[in-house]
Motif scaffolding. Sequence first.
Motif, PDB file in Angstrom:
ATOM      1  N   PHE A  29      -0.369  -0.372  11.482  1.00  0.00           N
ATOM      2  CA  PHE A  29       0.303  -0.255  10.190  1.00  0.00           C
ATOM      3  C   PHE A  29      -0.646   0.139   9.069  1.00  0.00           C
ATOM      4  N   SER A  30      -1.829  -0.445   9.058  1.00  0.00           N
ATOM      5  CA  SER A  30      -2.733  -0.285   7.914  1.00  0.00           C
ATOM      6  C   SER A  30      -3.233   1.148   7.736  1.00  0.00           C
ATOM      7  N   THR A  53      -2.651   4.445   2.292  1.00  0.00           N
ATOM      8  CA  THR A  53      -3.450   3.416   2.961  1.00  0.00           C
ATOM      9  C   THR A  53      -4.395   2.739   1.982  1.00  0.00           C
ATOM     10  N   ARG A  71       2.875  -2.949  -0.140  1.00  0.00           N
ATOM     11  CA  ARG A  71       2.722  -3.104   1.296  1.00  0.00           C
ATOM     12  C   ARG A  71       1.941  -4.381   1.594  1.00  0.00           C
ATOM     13  N   ASP A  72       2.287  -4.988   2.715  1.00  0.00           N
ATOM     14  CA  ASP A  72       1.567  -6.165   3.205  1.00  0.00           C
ATOM     15  C   ASP A  72       1.119  -5.836   4.619  1.00  0.00           C
ATOM     16  N   ASN A  73      -0.128  -5.456   4.755  1.00  0.00           N
ATOM     17  CA  ASN A  73      -0.624  -5.036   6.065  1.00  0.00           C
ATOM     18  C   ASN A  73      -0.675  -6.189   7.061  1.00  0.00           C
ATOM     19  N   ASN A  76       2.798  -6.183   8.384  1.00  0.00           N
ATOM     20  CA  ASN A  76       3.329  -4.889   8.835  1.00  0.00           C
ATOM     21  C   ASN A  76       4.628  -4.535   8.110  1.00  0.00           C
ATOM     22  N   TYR A  99       0.907   8.942   9.785  1.00  0.00           N
ATOM     23  CA  TYR A  99      -0.546   8.870   9.897  1.00  0.00           C
ATOM     24  C   TYR A  99      -1.113  10.241   9.581  1.00  0.00           C
TER      25      TYR A  99
END
Length: 116
Positions: A29-30, A53, A71-73, A76, A99
Amino acid sequence: QVQLVESGGGLVQPGGSLRLSCAASGIIFSIYDLEWHRQAPGKERELVAGVTTAGDTNYSDSVKGRFTISRDNAKNTVYLQMNSLKPDDTAVYYCSARYRIGLKRWGQGTLVTVSS
């Protein structure tokens, strides 16, 4: 297998708020750039907000100052906080993940209806 699952949509009155969530699985995810898009009836899908990212964000002019993407890596998950909602915000909201310049992955969408 890549999977993006949106939640949090529903019916809200004008001026109200909603928070959408998009939980991802099957990806690192990150390292993915994340976006929220929406598609209103009879209209093309449009970009609403994005977060890279590095945490840099961008917004469409129509939602700037009202919506916040985050976002919360660790979880996810990507979020879209929507405030001061208007009837024109009514749409199916989709999250996407990509990506670099690779294939953009999509969720199934969640319906947001803004109406009194």
